[in-house]
Enzyme design. Sequence first.
Site, PDB file in Angstrom:
ATOM      1  CE  LYS A  25      34.335 -11.905  46.629  1.00 15.30           C
ATOM      2  NZ  LYS A  25      34.918 -10.938  45.690  1.00 15.30           N
ATOM      3  CE  LYS A  74      30.443 -17.209  39.149  1.00 19.04           C
ATOM      4  NZ  LYS A  74      30.192 -15.809  39.540  1.00 19.04           N
ATOM      5  CE  LYS A  94      39.316 -14.887  38.150  1.00 15.20           C
ATOM      6  NZ  LYS A  94      39.506 -13.435  38.365  1.00 15.20           N
TER       7      LYS A  94
END
Length: 354
Positions: free
Chosen positions: A116, A208, A211
């Site tokens: 991240k 994956k 969002k």
Amino acid sequence: MAAFTELVFSGVQPTGNLHLGNYLGAVKRFVEMQGREAQCLYCVVDLHAITVWQDPEALRGQIREVTAAFLAAGIDPKRSIVFNQSQVPQHAELAWVFNCVARLGWLNRMTQFKEKAGKDRENASIGLYDYPVLMAADILAYRATHVPVGEDQKQHLELTRDIAQKFNTDFGKSIAAHGHGEAFFPITEPLIGGPAARVMSLRDGSKKMSKSDPSDNARINLTDEADTIAQKIRRAKTDSEPLPSEIAGLKERPEADNLVGIYAALAGITREAVLRDFGGAQFSTFKPALADLAVTNLAPIAGEMRRLTADPGHIDAVLADGAGRAETIAAQTLDAVKDIVGFVRRSPNLQAVR
């Protein structure tokens, strides 16, 4: 290890639109787990959301939207405890105690922070780095025995288990002296998901469903209407081969494997059962069947979410009620932790100094 009352805890971040992957990997499982004897707590983890900057107004709306998704999917706030994390201050307070138990080397091994934060780690928030310790506090504030987890959270649950074990070891004598036996915290067990615990992008079966994907066609949002759901499935990337009759035939075919897994999870059957029905069929036959199944399952949820989000007062009341019930449990845990660690707690029976 000491015996603990079975309790299930899980949380969902209120960031971006909830999608099919969130539903199949988390929310649908939450509904199913209401049938267990265990108490279930389902948390909107808004403290985790702010590890990266959030627009305040958008965050409020997203907290309510995730709560609406819980309710629309079938979570009963009377049977389960539904709340948002920031309304229960014991999460953050216990996280500090755990910061003093966890080791720096443990956090340095967390791969999700590296992913991240990317190359610009020096500018990442300390909260993003410390996220797994707060997650441990979320779980252990209720001394949860089980947590449903996806592949991306298994490493964080291992950290939770390490923290619980170290706390039990470091404070073993004090735990026993305060009447808690040989261990205060359980070594929480994972509840691994079913056939579509990891739902992949409709545009790239190697990634994956997310969002944050720039293409809205890569995911099915829980707020999508029936026509949009069907259209996205029709446009989903596939190869030119028919579906195989055996699971082994899905190897090296990520898009086909993903769609078969989605069908299996929505229908509540195995991948093998899907291929028994559709093995040898072209995607021109399989996609309409999947679209019909997805619309049947998801369109009612979207409609109910729209109804619920139009009444934020009701959602806020559900969250407040759940937070009160959650805090009753978490406060007992934190009071015991303070006694075990050696803090002096304020007694309600003490008279004011004059």
